[in-house]
Design an enzyme around this catalytic site. Structure first.
Site, PDB file in Angstrom:
ATOM      1  N   GLU A   1       0.879  -1.130  -0.033  1.00 41.07           N
ATOM      2  CA  GLU A   1       0.016   0.065   0.252  1.00 41.07           C
ATOM      3  C   GLU A   1       0.644   1.395   0.006  1.00 41.07           C
ATOM      4  OE1 GLU A   1      -3.385   0.419   0.066  1.00 41.07           O
ATOM      5  OE2 GLU A   1      -3.637  -1.702  -0.259  1.00 41.07           O
TER       6      GLU A   1
ATOM      7  N   CYS B   1      -2.935 -13.900  -0.296  1.00 41.70           N
ATOM      8  CA  CYS B   1      -3.404 -12.399  -0.041  1.00 41.70           C
ATOM      9  C   CYS B   1      -3.376 -11.907  -1.593  1.00 41.70           C
ATOM     10  CB  CYS B   1      -2.669 -11.971   0.767  1.00 41.70           C
ATOM     11  SG  CYS B   1      -2.905 -10.099   1.051  1.00 41.70           S
TER      12      CYS B   1
ATOM     13  N   HIS C   1      -2.842  -9.069  -2.334  1.00 43.97           N
ATOM     14  CA  HIS C   1      -1.734  -8.175  -2.593  1.00 43.97           C
ATOM     15  C   HIS C   1      -0.239  -8.700  -2.824  1.00 43.97           C
ATOM     16  CE1 HIS C   1      -4.221  -5.260  -0.064  1.00 43.97           C
ATOM     17  NE2 HIS C   1      -3.618  -4.531  -0.148  1.00 43.97           N
TER      18      HIS C   1
END
Ligand code: DGL
Length: 274
Positions: free
Chosen positions: A152, A184, A186
């Site tokens: 992020e 995940c 991400h």
């Protein structure tokens, strides 16, 4: 038929699934919801995640999604069954089962490693899903709480990401895992760092690929696959949006050209093909 596919995640991670949808199903339009007001989900209670996931699923369906992909492992782990019960007429897909399926196909009987958030590890969703395909296979899970904040923050390609990857991957290699699931959404954006930690000879499974194959199958079976792209993809975020368009464009592999703020949420509109 030309209604959009709803896709959601806590933040940027689900773009690894959206990217795959754009690659494999370029005629489909996407509405993407990033729950940036609550990212990261990783350390939150599973009941709370379930509530977020059901609310977002409703939001996407109310905006006309003909199918929803929970592009978030935690949501898939805790909210998929309930969502399917609540909205029986809308195909709703998760990423855990497809990821487990590919890993079982790939692992050749050796232990399967799972890199995931703390919540997904706690849920044991991958251990159960692998067990449904083959209950003789050992599943070794590793919680990776530092990964999502790195992605992020735009630090997926940093030295820090490589160092953290080495720490997370080492126990899986020691346990003899020949296959590692990116548990995940991400983590596909950390693939380079993760592969530099695993070295060659380890199969890395990104559940997005199989998930999108399953999505294509469901759309065809139900006769709701789009025949041509129409309109533009929409990207919603529930909270912080700074950097979303820039980083998101990089992750998606296509520019997010326009960002429209709507009170608490922001809509990023990308013109298809331009
Ligand atoms: N990308 C999500 C997942 O697949 C959630 C990550 C997070 O916010 O911790 O689980």
């Amino acid at each position: 038929m030309r209604s959009p596919i709803g896709i959601f995640d806590s933040g940027l991670g689900g773009l690894s699934v959206a990217r795959e949808v754009i690659r494999k199903l370029p005629q489909e339009r996407i509405i993407y919801f990033a729950d940036t007001a609550h990212v990261p989900y990783g350390e939150r209670p599973l009941e709370e995640i379930k509530g977020f996931a059901l609310d977002i699923t409703r939001f996407l369906i109310e905006r006309g999604a003909k199918a929803v992909v929970m592009a978030c492992n935690m949501s898939s782990a805790v909210a998929l069954d309930e969502a399917r019960t609540r909205w029986p007429d809308v195909p709703i897909l998760g990423v855990v089962e497809p990821g487990a399926k590919v890993a079982v196909r790939t692992c050749d009987g050796r232990p399967i490693g799972v890199l995931a958030t703390t919540g997904t590890v706690k849920s044991e969703a991958y251990a159960r899903a692998v067990g449904r395909f083959d209950d003789n296979i050992v599943v070794v899970q590793q919680a990776c709480p530092k990964f999502v904040p790195l992605v992020e923050a735009g630090l997926a390609d940093s030295e820090e990401a490589e160092a953290v990857s080495r720490d997370y991957v080492a126990p899986l290699i020691q346990a003899g895992c020949g296959t590692i699931i990116l548990g995940c959404t991400h983590y596909p954006f950390l693939r380079r760092a993760i592969e530099s930690a695993t070295g060659p000879g380890i199969s890395i499974v990104d559940p997005a690929e199989e998930t999108v194959l399953e999505l294509a199958k469901v759309l065809n079976e139900k006769g709701i696959a789009s025949d041509a792209f129409e309109g533009s993809h929409l990207f919603y975020a529930s909270g912080e949006t700074s950097g979303f368009a820039e980083l998101g464009s990089r992750f998606l592999g296509e520019p997010i050209e326009r960002v429209i703020s709507l009170q608490a949420s922001v809509v990023c509109v990308r013109t298809h093909g331009s």
